[in-house]
Motif scaffolding. Sequence first.
Motif, PDB file in Angstrom:
ATOM      1  N   SER A  61      38.122  41.753  36.848  1.00  4.56           N
ATOM      2  CA  SER A  61      37.340  41.726  38.079  1.00  4.56           C
ATOM      3  C   SER A  61      35.853  41.694  37.766  1.00  4.56           C
ATOM      4  CB  SER A  61      37.652  42.955  38.942  1.00  4.56           C
ATOM      5  OG  SER A  61      36.884  42.947  40.141  1.00  4.56           O
ATOM      6  N   SER A 402      37.043  41.715  49.407  1.00  2.78           N
ATOM      7  CA  SER A 402      36.419  41.107  48.228  1.00  2.78           C
ATOM      8  C   SER A 402      37.395  41.078  47.057  1.00  2.78           C
ATOM      9  CB  SER A 402      35.152  41.880  47.838  1.00  2.78           C
ATOM     10  OG  SER A 402      34.200  41.868  48.880  1.00  2.78           O
ATOM     11  N   GLU A 406      39.151  37.730  45.405  1.00  4.48           N
ATOM     12  CA  GLU A 406      39.028  37.494  43.977  1.00  4.48           C
ATOM     13  C   GLU A 406      40.402  37.307  43.348  1.00  4.48           C
ATOM     14  OE1 GLU A 406      36.305  39.553  40.665  1.00  4.48           O
ATOM     15  OE2 GLU A 406      38.020  40.818  41.212  1.00  4.48           O
ATOM     16  N   GLN A 410      41.942  33.715  41.581  1.00  2.00           N
ATOM     17  CA  GLN A 410      41.973  33.681  40.123  1.00  2.00           C
ATOM     18  C   GLN A 410      43.092  32.769  39.626  1.00  2.00           C
ATOM     19  OE1 GLN A 410      42.182  37.884  39.162  1.00  2.00           O
ATOM     20  NE2 GLN A 410      40.053  37.936  38.502  1.00  2.00           N
TER      21      GLN A 410
END
Length: 437
Positions: A61, A402, A406, A410
Amino acid sequence: MDTVKTESGFYSLTPKDGASLSLPRVSGTLGADAIDIRKLFGGDDLVTFDPGFGNTAACESRITFIDGDKGILLHRGYPIEALSEKATFPEVAYLLLNGELPTAAELTAFDDTLKHHTMLHEQIRNFFNGFRRDAHPMAMLCGTVGALSAFYHDSLNMTKQEHRDLAALRLIAKMPTIAAWAFSYSQGFPFVYPDNRLGFAENFMHMMFALPSEPNYKVNPVFAKAMDRILILHADHEQNASTSTVRIAGSTGANPFACIAAGIAALWGPAHGGANEAVLKMLGEIGDKSQVPEFIRKVKNKEDGVKLMGFGHRVYKNFDPRAKIMQRTCQEVLGELGIRHEPQLELAMELERIALEDDYFVERKLYPNVDFYSGIILKAMGIPTSMFTVLFAVARTVGWVSQWKEMIEQPGQRISRPRQIYTGAAQRAFVPIGERG
């Protein structure tokens, strides 16, 4: 089993009576390195055993970094101290979502977009009427957020960037409205609609406390600033229980509203989001500064089963950097109210003084955490304890979406599926019921 670091940056692991495995080292920008163990099960039928995942990195992250030993908290590289003093909550929300602080023009556009989504579909009012009048606000929040997917079908295709962005914005913007309405319903007050002339924190407080009978109600600017700071301090905190829950739910392809509802359910646990309420309960049970020595004695004696709430943290082995900011905010709010001698604050400060000087607590690194002062602030602003975790959820929604975005975006993202160590019965034959003794 032997593990040896090699010069090439790999770790050589040799199980008993097994062939050697070469496991690569994974390095981040900051913090500890990791050993990539994905080949373990395929190679030698091995898994790692880490109850509570306290030493397991489940993802990569770029959002939040914590150094618990040094008391450091960074969002996208920016210290929490600087963000809480110099930024607004929408600025921090933009930062967490997009990776960079906004320009003035970008912040204006982002703020305008959030305001465009603060309203709830009018039929959502009916959900609140279905709850008992004494329902916990967290129950209303969890149920209503989960139901948002029934109203906003145009942001449920997670393969499309514009859908993911729209869902994230809707959740951030609508969460304060749902939370404020849950508060109003629990108090028997009429619902107050968003006033988009106001800032994020100010609008949230306006929806909680304004009444039709008081059309000139104004949110105290000191309270609005305190609320804004509280939201910033709780916006994200790495891979905690609720954030991990959101990521695990999201890995299945579940819609974002369901994922955030799962995060709210995890946050509801008293070991996670309810700690500040527990602090107030503890201070109420102590009652007076004169009782602090006796309370400390009971804390030290494990047989008494008394816990010091608001001290220590799963991650921080030093002073929680958010606690210092919260202490200063607490003094600002009480000063605005003209409260020079607040018994609970004085009691809290005496507890803090003793804990920071007593070898028992120093050796165990039990420093005040963010929950130690936040409950006193919220109570002073007229917010009941039943709403404490709800406010936490309003703030943490930014971090959840958030982290969810993410994870979804990915490459190579897989469904979360932890292993286990089975300790039950070995395979055995079934015995018909008539033949059992």
